[in-house]
Enzyme design. Structure first.
Site, PDB file in Angstrom:
ATOM      1  N   ASN A 191       7.286  30.639  43.502  1.00 43.51           N
ATOM      2  CA  ASN A 191       8.060  30.518  42.261  1.00 43.51           C
ATOM      3  C   ASN A 191       7.140  30.038  41.148  1.00 43.51           C
ATOM      4  O   ASN A 191       5.949  29.842  41.354  1.00 43.51           O
ATOM      5  CB  ASN A 191       9.248  29.572  42.470  1.00 43.51           C
ATOM      6  CG  ASN A 191       8.785  28.212  42.935  1.00 43.51           C
ATOM      7  OD1 ASN A 191       8.083  27.510  42.230  1.00 43.51           O
ATOM      8  ND2 ASN A 191       9.152  27.852  44.163  1.00 43.51           N
TER       9      ASN A 191
ATOM     10  N   ASP B 145      14.036  28.354  49.329  1.00 42.23           N
ATOM     11  CA  ASP B 145      15.248  28.237  50.135  1.00 42.23           C
ATOM     12  C   ASP B 145      15.203  29.189  51.338  1.00 42.23           C
ATOM     13  O   ASP B 145      15.914  28.997  52.306  1.00 42.23           O
ATOM     14  CB  ASP B 145      16.483  28.559  49.273  1.00 42.23           C
ATOM     15  CG  ASP B 145      16.699  27.497  48.205  1.00 42.23           C
ATOM     16  OD1 ASP B 145      16.496  26.307  48.517  1.00 42.23           O
ATOM     17  OD2 ASP B 145      17.033  27.841  47.055  1.00 42.23           O
TER      18      ASP B 145
ATOM     19  N   LYS C 258      -2.049  42.748  57.461  1.00 42.05           N
ATOM     20  CA  LYS C 258      -1.526  43.140  56.155  1.00 42.05           C
ATOM     21  C   LYS C 258      -0.457  44.236  56.357  1.00 42.05           C
ATOM     22  O   LYS C 258      -0.704  45.213  57.066  1.00 42.05           O
ATOM     23  CB  LYS C 258      -2.685  43.671  55.298  1.00 42.05           C
ATOM     24  CG  LYS C 258      -2.279  43.993  53.890  1.00 42.05           C
ATOM     25  CD  LYS C 258      -3.490  44.345  53.042  1.00 42.05           C
ATOM     26  CE  LYS C 258      -3.024  44.881  51.708  1.00 42.05           C
ATOM     27  NZ  LYS C 258      -3.556  46.180  51.382  1.00 42.05           N
TER      28      LYS C 258
ATOM     29  N   PHE D 290      15.766  16.670  42.164  1.00 39.28           N
ATOM     30  CA  PHE D 290      15.841  17.465  40.935  1.00 39.28           C
ATOM     31  C   PHE D 290      16.860  18.572  41.163  1.00 39.28           C
ATOM     32  O   PHE D 290      17.168  18.925  42.303  1.00 39.28           O
ATOM     33  CB  PHE D 290      14.475  18.075  40.594  1.00 39.28           C
ATOM     34  CG  PHE D 290      13.661  17.226  39.654  1.00 39.28           C
ATOM     35  CD1 PHE D 290      13.178  15.998  40.066  1.00 39.28           C
ATOM     36  CD2 PHE D 290      13.394  17.646  38.356  1.00 39.28           C
ATOM     37  CE1 PHE D 290      12.444  15.199  39.200  1.00 39.28           C
ATOM     38  CE2 PHE D 290      12.663  16.860  37.484  1.00 39.28           C
ATOM     39  CZ  PHE D 290      12.185  15.636  37.910  1.00 39.28           C
TER      40      PHE D 290
ATOM     41  N   LYS E 195      24.991  18.062  44.199  1.00 41.23           N
ATOM     42  CA  LYS E 195      23.742  17.827  44.947  1.00 41.23           C
ATOM     43  C   LYS E 195      23.558  16.345  45.231  1.00 41.23           C
ATOM     44  O   LYS E 195      23.139  15.958  46.322  1.00 41.23           O
ATOM     45  CB  LYS E 195      22.543  18.348  44.142  1.00 41.23           C
ATOM     46  CG  LYS E 195      22.341  19.843  44.352  1.00 41.23           C
ATOM     47  CD  LYS E 195      21.159  20.422  43.617  1.00 41.23           C
ATOM     48  CE  LYS E 195      21.134  21.925  43.868  1.00 41.23           C
ATOM     49  NZ  LYS E 195      20.609  22.725  42.816  1.00 41.23           N
TER      50      LYS E 195
ATOM     51  N   LYS F 175      23.474  15.407  49.101  1.00 46.41           N
ATOM     52  CA  LYS F 175      22.146  15.076  49.617  1.00 46.41           C
ATOM     53  C   LYS F 175      21.896  13.559  49.595  1.00 46.41           C
ATOM     54  O   LYS F 175      20.780  13.107  49.800  1.00 46.41           O
ATOM     55  CB  LYS F 175      21.082  15.835  48.816  1.00 46.41           C
ATOM     56  CG  LYS F 175      21.299  17.361  48.847  1.00 46.41           C
ATOM     57  CD  LYS F 175      20.136  18.141  48.270  1.00 46.41           C
ATOM     58  CE  LYS F 175      20.435  19.639  48.230  1.00 46.41           C
ATOM     59  NZ  LYS F 175      19.273  20.470  47.920  1.00 46.41           N
TER      60      LYS F 175
END
Ligand code: PMT
Length: 404
Positions: free
Chosen positions: A209, A278, A288, A322, A336, A340
């Site tokens: 990301n 995730d 490959k 976060f 969250k 959590k």
């Protein structure tokens, strides 16, 4: 406020050097032991005798003027300083520090110092905006140097613009504020995660990301500046980590999970700013992948949610997660936080310009058990980090603050 603190005050050669005398007086009156180092050019504007009288200490101007044979002055000064303040800092002094030059008493002491440095620049506006000065200031900021920005007003050169040295009261207040904050996390062990994870598909391809690590690195740096012992678990990042942390590099979400849970029991505060995948590939190809058809379907499986795992195993740790959201920020952040078992959730709306991934700024809302705690407008990631650490330090210090 400053009793028992050792401060080196570096005065460099600009017309604002005269304000260095007022600053020296303020710091001394606040109880600090101030040792002044003047560059040769500074002595053209103001005499060492003035600073000696105000600081009640000898003033240093020459690297080779060794008065005490039992020590090497610039090393001895550097070793005993809690903070170095350079005010005024000329473009030349800033360039020398950025470039690592050590050709006079001040620059040599700066290179030998391990304590934090606070710089108050002062110069003509065109000099202040010159790309070389801008990039030197950015480089110094990336190394953790702190700044008191110049003010806007009448400059000695005749311009009315930005560049005049901040007033001595403002610089003294910044010094006092720094000392007040610097010990707030002393003795605390802080774990920060930063960057993005990489989930391998084959030996040369991976899923990742846009996280640059800037937010997490700024948090690690702010925690260090507040006196914490910092462990930084970093995935893929685009910038250099701050010096002074225990750095652990990981690649995948699984490796991050193992590193973080390995340290967890010994931590007081854990801040999870990393962008963790995730999903990961069910099968990582040893070779490959070949392009055999028009379509390729990758089978992915859930990774373990590290934050949730930490929440379940929480003993005394103060746990901060976060949340990167694009809608219903408050709703998802609170969800969250509860699911959590976090003490705080820092939510950023990553669809807003200037917020979230990759840039130097962020816009966040901090949530606690009671709901919204603080909204931070567009700020540099460093400023967000430092305000966040203030909230954490205050809450973690409450009786039972890290036992929720
Ligand atoms: O690195 P920068 O370029 O500076 O960008 C900063 C940032 C945008 C990455 C940062 O501000 C941020 O929002 N980090 C969290 C990104 C994220 O993964 O958010 P999330 O809403 O998907 O996850 C919520 C929390 O769970 C996060 O604390 C995350 O670390 C954690 N998580 C998520 C998945 C997983 N498998 N394990 C986790 O621990």
């Amino acid at each position: 406020m400053l009793r028992g603190k050792s401060i080196i005050l570096g005065i460099t050669g600009g017309i604002a050097a005269y304000k260095g005398a007022a600053l020296c007086s303020k710091l001394t009156q606040a109880g600090a032991s101030v040792k002044v180092i003047m560059t040769e050019s500074a002595t053209k504007f103001i005499t060492p005798l003035t600073l000696q009288t105000l600081s009640r200490n000898p003033v240093y101007t020459d690297t080779f003027d060794e008065r005490d044979p039992s020590v090497v002055s610039h090393i001895d000064l550097a070793d005993h300083a809690d903070l170095i303040v350079i005010a005024p800092a000329t473009a030349n002094a800033i360039a020398k520090l950025a470039g690592g030059h050590a050709d006079d008493m001040l620059s040599t002491t700066l290179i030998a110092a391990t304590c934090p440095i606070l710089i108050a620049p002062a110069m003509n506006v065109h000099m202040y905006e010159h790309p070389a000065v801008v990039s030197n200031l950015e480089l110094l900021a990336s190394r953790g140097v702190m700044f008191v920005e110049p003010g806007t007003g009448q400059l000695a050169c005749g311009y009315v613009a930005k560049g005049r040295l901040a007033e001595p009261e403002e610089i003294a207040a910044a010094v006092e504020a720094w000392f007040a904050r610097s010990g707030r996390l002393r003795g605390k062990r802080v774990l920060v995660t930063a960057g993005g994870t990489m989930e391998r598909l084959d030996p040369v391809r991976y899923l990742t990301n846009d996280s640059s690590g800037k937010m997490g690195f700024a948090i690690a740096e702010a925690a260090l500046l507040m006196g914490a012992e910092v462990t930084l678990v970093a995935g893929r990042t685009a910038v250099s980590p701050p010096p002074g942390v225990q750095l652990v590099r990981v690649e995948s979400a699984q490796q991050m999970l193992e590193a973080v849970t390995g340290f967890y029991d010994e931590m007081d505060i854990v801040i999870k700013s990393a962008a963790v995948a995730d999903y990961r590939a069910v099968n990582i190809s040893g070779q490959k992948l070949k392009k055999n058809g028009e379509r390729l379907v990758l089978e992915l499986e859930r990774t373990t949610d590290i934050l949730e795992t930490l929440g379940k195993r929480k003993k005394n740790q103060f746990l901060v997660g976060f949340a990167a959201e694009t809608e219903q920020i408050g709703h998802y952040a609170m969800d969250k936080l509860r699911r959590k078992h976090c003490d705080l959730i820092v939510a950023n709306d990553v669809s807003l310009a200037g917020a979230g991934f990759n840039g130097d700024t962020n816009i966040v809302q901090v949530f606690g058990e009671e709901g919204l705690v603080e909204t931070m407008p567009l700020l540099s990631k460093r400023e967000v980090a430092s305000r966040l650490l203030d909230i954490i330090a205050e809450r973690a210090a409450l009786p039972g603050g890290s036992e929720k």
